[in-house]
Write an enzyme that holds these catalytic residues in place. Sequence first.
Site, PDB file in Angstrom:
ATOM      1  N   GLY A   1       1.904   6.418  -6.686  1.00  0.00           N
ATOM      2  CA  GLY A   1       0.738   5.931  -7.326  1.00  0.00           C
ATOM      3  C   GLY A   1       0.084   4.531  -7.175  1.00  0.00           C
ATOM      4  O   GLY A   1      -1.163   4.398  -7.218  1.00  0.00           O
TER       5      GLY A   1
ATOM      6  N   ASP B   1       8.623   5.434   1.877  1.00  0.00           N
ATOM      7  CA  ASP B   1       7.172   4.665   1.367  1.00  0.00           C
ATOM      8  C   ASP B   1       7.544   4.043   0.133  1.00  0.00           C
ATOM      9  O   ASP B   1       7.773   4.735  -0.776  1.00  0.00           O
ATOM     10  CB  ASP B   1       6.298   5.961   1.283  1.00  0.00           C
ATOM     11  CG  ASP B   1       4.848   5.405   0.943  1.00  0.00           C
ATOM     12  OD1 ASP B   1       4.587   4.409   0.912  1.00  0.00           O
ATOM     13  OD2 ASP B   1       4.100   6.348   0.735  1.00  0.00           O
TER      14      ASP B   1
ATOM     15  N   SER C   1      -0.223   0.873   5.203  1.00  0.00           N
ATOM     16  CA  SER C   1      -0.696   1.581   4.243  1.00  0.00           C
ATOM     17  C   SER C   1      -1.999   1.066   3.752  1.00  0.00           C
ATOM     18  O   SER C   1      -2.066  -0.181   3.414  1.00  0.00           O
ATOM     19  CB  SER C   1       0.045   1.891   2.844  1.00  0.00           C
ATOM     20  OG  SER C   1      -0.872   2.406   1.809  1.00  0.00           O
TER      21      SER C   1
ATOM     22  N   MET D   1      -1.272  12.974  -2.480  1.00  0.00           N
ATOM     23  CA  MET D   1      -0.536  12.912  -3.821  1.00  0.00           C
ATOM     24  C   MET D   1      -1.705  13.519  -4.444  1.00  0.00           C
ATOM     25  O   MET D   1      -2.262  12.981  -5.387  1.00  0.00           O
ATOM     26  CB  MET D   1      -0.361  11.363  -4.226  1.00  0.00           C
ATOM     27  CG  MET D   1       0.613  10.772  -3.406  1.00  0.00           C
ATOM     28  SD  MET D   1       0.687   9.004  -3.496  1.00  0.00           S
ATOM     29  CE  MET D   1      -0.335   8.544  -2.109  1.00  0.00           C
TER      30      MET D   1
ATOM     31  N   HIS E   1      -1.022  11.004   3.478  1.00  0.00           N
ATOM     32  CA  HIS E   1      -0.081  11.333   2.314  1.00  0.00           C
ATOM     33  C   HIS E   1      -1.018  11.746   1.216  1.00  0.00           C
ATOM     34  O   HIS E   1      -1.726  11.083   0.594  1.00  0.00           O
ATOM     35  CB  HIS E   1       0.716   9.827   2.169  1.00  0.00           C
ATOM     36  CG  HIS E   1       1.554  10.099   0.832  1.00  0.00           C
ATOM     37  ND1 HIS E   1       2.227   8.812   0.426  1.00  0.00           N
ATOM     38  CD2 HIS E   1       2.199  11.076   0.247  1.00  0.00           C
ATOM     39  CE1 HIS E   1       2.927   9.300  -0.587  1.00  0.00           C
ATOM     40  NE2 HIS E   1       2.951  10.746  -0.904  1.00  0.00           N
TER      41      HIS E   1
ATOM     42  N   ASP F   1      -3.427   7.146   1.991  1.00  0.00           N
ATOM     43  CA  ASP F   1      -3.143   7.537   0.614  1.00  0.00           C
ATOM     44  C   ASP F   1      -4.046   8.325  -0.063  1.00  0.00           C
ATOM     45  O   ASP F   1      -5.071   7.535  -0.706  1.00  0.00           O
ATOM     46  CB  ASP F   1      -2.325   6.532  -0.363  1.00  0.00           C
ATOM     47  CG  ASP F   1      -1.001   5.917   0.329  1.00  0.00           C
ATOM     48  OD1 ASP F   1      -0.143   6.732   0.232  1.00  0.00           O
ATOM     49  OD2 ASP F   1      -0.846   4.722   0.225  1.00  0.00           O
TER      50      ASP F   1
ATOM     51  N   HIS G   1      -1.336   4.842   7.541  1.00  0.00           N
ATOM     52  CA  HIS G   1      -0.903   5.640   6.499  1.00  0.00           C
ATOM     53  C   HIS G   1      -2.070   5.742   5.348  1.00  0.00           C
ATOM     54  O   HIS G   1      -2.611   4.570   4.848  1.00  0.00           O
ATOM     55  CB  HIS G   1       0.531   5.072   5.735  1.00  0.00           C
ATOM     56  CG  HIS G   1       0.924   5.863   4.578  1.00  0.00           C
ATOM     57  ND1 HIS G   1       1.755   6.996   4.805  1.00  0.00           N
ATOM     58  CD2 HIS G   1       0.994   5.788   3.405  1.00  0.00           C
ATOM     59  CE1 HIS G   1       2.100   7.519   3.616  1.00  0.00           C
ATOM     60  NE2 HIS G   1       1.782   6.929   2.628  1.00  0.00           N
TER      61      HIS G   1
ATOM     62  N   MET H   1      -5.315  10.110  -3.345  1.00  0.00           N
ATOM     63  CA  MET H   1      -4.925  10.320  -4.722  1.00  0.00           C
ATOM     64  C   MET H   1      -5.827  10.876  -5.545  1.00  0.00           C
ATOM     65  O   MET H   1      -6.919  10.404  -5.634  1.00  0.00           O
ATOM     66  CB  MET H   1      -4.257   9.082  -5.524  1.00  0.00           C
ATOM     67  CG  MET H   1      -3.236   8.243  -4.646  1.00  0.00           C
ATOM     68  SD  MET H   1      -2.869   6.577  -5.496  1.00  0.00           S
ATOM     69  CE  MET H   1      -1.555   5.949  -4.277  1.00  0.00           C
TER      70      MET H   1
ATOM     71  N   MET I   1      10.043   9.084  -1.083  1.00  0.00           N
ATOM     72  CA  MET I   1       9.563   7.919  -1.854  1.00  0.00           C
ATOM     73  C   MET I   1      10.447   6.879  -2.369  1.00  0.00           C
ATOM     74  O   MET I   1      11.402   7.633  -3.037  1.00  0.00           O
ATOM     75  CB  MET I   1       8.795   8.654  -2.944  1.00  0.00           C
ATOM     76  CG  MET I   1       7.398   9.685  -2.543  1.00  0.00           C
ATOM     77  SD  MET I   1       6.221   8.462  -1.878  1.00  0.00           S
ATOM     78  CE  MET I   1       5.738   7.133  -2.771  1.00  0.00           C
TER      79      MET I   1
HETATM   80  O1  LIG Z   1       2.273   6.181  -1.348  1.00  0.00           O
HETATM   81  C1  LIG Z   1       2.214   4.988  -1.845  1.00  0.00           C
HETATM   82  C2  LIG Z   1       1.888   4.746  -3.218  1.00  0.00           C
HETATM   83  O2  LIG Z   1       2.189   5.930  -4.206  1.00  0.00           O
HETATM   84  C3  LIG Z   1       1.740   3.936  -0.879  1.00  0.00           C
HETATM   85  O3  LIG Z   1       1.705   4.307   0.390  1.00  0.00           O
HETATM   86  C4  LIG Z   1       2.786   2.833  -1.063  1.00  0.00           C
HETATM   87  O4  LIG Z   1       3.009   2.311  -2.319  1.00  0.00           O
HETATM   88  C5  LIG Z   1       2.603   1.661  -0.103  1.00  0.00           C
HETATM   89  O5  LIG Z   1       2.608   0.427  -0.825  1.00  0.00           O
HETATM   90  P1  LIG Z   1       3.778  -0.958  -0.972  1.00  0.00           P
HETATM   91  O6  LIG Z   1       4.296  -1.045   0.584  1.00  0.00           O
HETATM   92  O7  LIG Z   1       2.957  -1.943  -1.530  1.00  0.00           O
HETATM   93  O8  LIG Z   1       4.654  -0.350  -1.996  1.00  0.00           O
HETATM   94 CO   LIG Z   2       2.110   6.724   0.723  1.00  0.00          CO
END
Ligand SMILES: O=C(CO)[C@H](O)[C@H](O)COP(=O)(O)O
Ligand SMILES: [Co+2]
Length: 243
Positions: free
Chosen positions: A139, A172, A7, A65, A63, A32, A30, A34, A134
Amino acid sequence: MVRIHPSILSADFVNLERDLEKIASADGVHVDVMDAHFVPNLTFGLPMVQRIAEVTSLPIDVHLMIDDPDTWAPQYAIDRVDSVTFHAEATRDAVSLARELRARGTRASIAVKPGTLVDDVLEHLAEFDMVLVMTVEPGFGGQSFMGEMMPKVEALRGRAEELGIELALQVDGGITADTLPIAAASGADVFVAGSAVYGHSSPAERITALRDAGKGAFDTGRIDLRAIHRGIAGTGTAGSLET
Ligand SMILES: O=C(CO)[C@H](O)[C@H](O)COP(=O)(O)O
Ligand SMILES: [Co+2]
């Protein structure tokens, strides 16, 4: 099959092209998105995803959000975007949105937050190419893995096998070399890792370590997925997805 999707939430946004090169050995990237409404954090939108598509050859896993994915998600189905994930909690009509994404040539994926049951997803499973469970509250990166989400993964994998459909199952949040085997044993096959990859001096080494952790869990017989599924069926907890 173990697929590692770093990510970029934990990458250096100012040096993103350089940080994308560091993960060239991964199976996908990946991304994200947001909006500071659906989640209490803000990243970037479509222009950034378009630029990422120009500079990486990795499959892009978006992804979203964001609120109102029914309106916005189809725009992300651009060339080189392999999958678009929208949240079950934000959509008005998950099945119609998934069909629209597929019609636009991208894989359709639905995500569930920790507090969301997967009953509705199970009912319409064939409409999706991937489900994202998740394992943290969405977030922020760097949070701890929620192992109590594994019954959802087990139920989704079990239903996909029953239906005989190919389903990618993504986890994730909080994925490390210690937690990945737990999720793999539950039936996940796509692993998102932000801090576990970019929080180290050699992201490429971390990708290899994560992949090995997943493979090793099965190669050594330490974890027997079939036995786990049989055990769940035996105790009748697979349908109990209260979180
Ligand atoms: O969607 C996400 C947060 O909402 C990220 O993809 C996820 O948190 C990745 O970070 P980590 O591997 O450090 O937990
Ligand atoms: Co994510």
